[in-house]
Scaffold this motif. Structure first.
Motif, PDB file in Angstrom:
ATOM      1  N   TYR A  97       0.846  -1.192   0.000  1.00 50.25           N
ATOM      2  CA  TYR A  97       0.000   0.000   0.000  1.00 50.25           C
ATOM      3  C   TYR A  97       0.887   1.249   0.000  1.00 50.25           C
ATOM      4  O   TYR A  97       1.088   1.892   1.029  1.00 50.25           O
ATOM      5  N   SER A 100      -1.414   4.589   0.850  1.00 48.28           N
ATOM      6  CA  SER A 100      -2.047   4.727   2.166  1.00 48.28           C
ATOM      7  C   SER A 100      -1.053   4.588   3.319  1.00 48.28           C
ATOM      8  O   SER A 100      -1.287   5.115   4.403  1.00 48.28           O
ATOM      9  N   SER A 101       0.060   3.869   3.097  1.00 44.85           N
ATOM     10  CA  SER A 101       1.073   3.705   4.152  1.00 44.85           C
ATOM     11  C   SER A 101       2.463   3.964   3.579  1.00 44.85           C
ATOM     12  O   SER A 101       3.336   3.090   3.615  1.00 44.85           O
ATOM     13  N   GLU A 103       5.197   5.807   4.423  1.00 47.82           N
ATOM     14  CA  GLU A 103       6.399   5.784   5.257  1.00 47.82           C
ATOM     15  C   GLU A 103       6.780   4.358   5.642  1.00 47.82           C
ATOM     16  O   GLU A 103       7.966   3.998   5.636  1.00 47.82           O
ATOM     17  N   ILE A 104       5.786   3.550   5.980  1.00 46.86           N
ATOM     18  CA  ILE A 104       6.070   2.167   6.370  1.00 46.86           C
ATOM     19  C   ILE A 104       6.554   1.369   5.168  1.00 46.86           C
ATOM     20  O   ILE A 104       7.489   0.565   5.271  1.00 46.86           O
ATOM     21  N   GLY A 167       1.034  -6.618   8.013  1.00 47.55           N
ATOM     22  CA  GLY A 167       1.138  -5.456   8.885  1.00 47.55           C
ATOM     23  C   GLY A 167       2.372  -5.515   9.760  1.00 47.55           C
ATOM     24  O   GLY A 167       3.129  -6.491   9.760  1.00 47.55           O
ATOM     25  N   LYS A 170       2.627  -1.001  15.572  1.00 52.89           N
ATOM     26  CA  LYS A 170       2.773   0.450  15.574  1.00 52.89           C
ATOM     27  C   LYS A 170       3.861   0.916  16.530  1.00 52.89           C
ATOM     28  O   LYS A 170       4.532   1.914  16.281  1.00 52.89           O
ATOM     29  N   LEU A 173       7.587   1.385  15.141  1.00 57.36           N
ATOM     30  CA  LEU A 173       7.853   2.223  13.975  1.00 57.36           C
ATOM     31  C   LEU A 173       9.055   3.138  14.169  1.00 57.36           C
ATOM     32  O   LEU A 173       9.717   3.508  13.212  1.00 57.36           O
ATOM     33  N   THR A 195      -0.349  -1.781  12.065  1.00 55.52           N
ATOM     34  CA  THR A 195      -0.527  -0.932  10.896  1.00 55.52           C
ATOM     35  C   THR A 195      -0.418  -1.810   9.659  1.00 55.52           C
ATOM     36  O   THR A 195       0.617  -2.426   9.418  1.00 55.52           O
ATOM     37  N   PHE A 197       0.076  -2.545   5.825  1.00 53.82           N
ATOM     38  CA  PHE A 197       0.705  -1.866   4.695  1.00 53.82           C
ATOM     39  C   PHE A 197       0.757  -2.738   3.442  1.00 53.82           C
ATOM     40  O   PHE A 197       1.460  -2.421   2.486  1.00 53.82           O
TER      41      PHE A 197
END
Length: 236
Positions: A97, A100-101, A103-104, A167, A170, A173, A195, A197
């Motif tokens: 993703y 929508s995600s 940075e991750i 995922g 969180k 991170l 989270t 991703f």
């Protein structure tokens, strides 16, 4: 015979010499040369850019060591959008993703290129719940993960995370570590802990095969099962 003054001769000379005109064929030839140079530069760029995105045989990208954030700034949507997990049970294809995600996903890609997930074991396999790899401290300890799993299996409440989602916790991170979770069923009570991703788009049967491995009372696999390496792809 009347003499012509020097000034008059100069004026006559200027009138006779007009500006030199460039022929149409010369202009066309120059344009062709410029076009060939531009096409050559573009072809060279495409060639080396394609090579930079290819994967090496061990699953690590050939642009290993390149800062992924720099690549995102230059050409965000040319980053790999898929990750293929080569596990001891088979291949699992993940759609990332990126929007929508971001940075991750950036961090996940960076760690993939550094070989972080190469040889990572699945530490906990909880049937009808989740498969977890890496150091997990998102709930404080693995025991709390297990308690959530038992509660989930007993209640069966409305889902917030669907099955076959990828995922990470969180709470990790901002740390150097990175753990992975692949849900094997809808999870109702982990929305504030995980989270998402990515999602599994191919290899659900491999996930289910991993889910069936024998585990001890702490949901640790009795036989080794994990990730061999990760390959990144722009298209699948």
């Amino acid at each position: 015979m009347a003499r012509i003054k020097p000034q008059a001769l100069l004026l006559q000379s200027k009138r006779k010499k007009g500006p030199t005109r460039i022929g149409a064929s010369t202009i066309v030839l120059c344009n062709l040369v410029v076009a060939l140079i531009v096409l050559s530069i573009m072809a060279t760029y495409r060639h080396w850019y394609k090579r930079s995105m290819d994967q090496t045989e061990d699953g690590k990208s050939t642009f290993e060591g390149t800062d992924v954030r720099t690549l995102v700034d230059l050409k965000k949507y040319d980053l790999p959008g898929y990750a293929i997990l080569n596990t001891s049970k088979g291949y699992i294809t993940i759609e990332l993703y990126k929007e929508s995600s971001p940075e991750i996903v950036d961090r996940f890609l960076d760690l993939c290129q550094k070989g972080y997930f190469k040889g990572m074991p699945f530490n906990h396999v909880i049937k009808n719940y989740v498969i977890q790899g890496g150091e997990y401290q998102g709930l404080g300890a693995a025991e709390e993960l297990i308690s959530h799993a038992k509660l989930h299996l007993q209640l069966g409440t409305s889902p917030k995370h669907e099955a076959f989602m990828l995922g990470t916790s969180k709470i990790r991170l901002d740390s150097k570590g990175f753990d992975l979770f692949i849900t094997t069923a809808p999870i109702p009570d982990m929305n504030d802990k995980l989270t998402v991703f990515g999602r599994v788009i191919k290899g659900e049967d491999v996930v289910q095969e991993i889910e069936e491995v024998d585990t001890d009372e702490h949901y640790r696999p009795k036989s080794s099962v994990g990730i061999i390496n990760v390959a990144l792809k722009r298209e699948v």
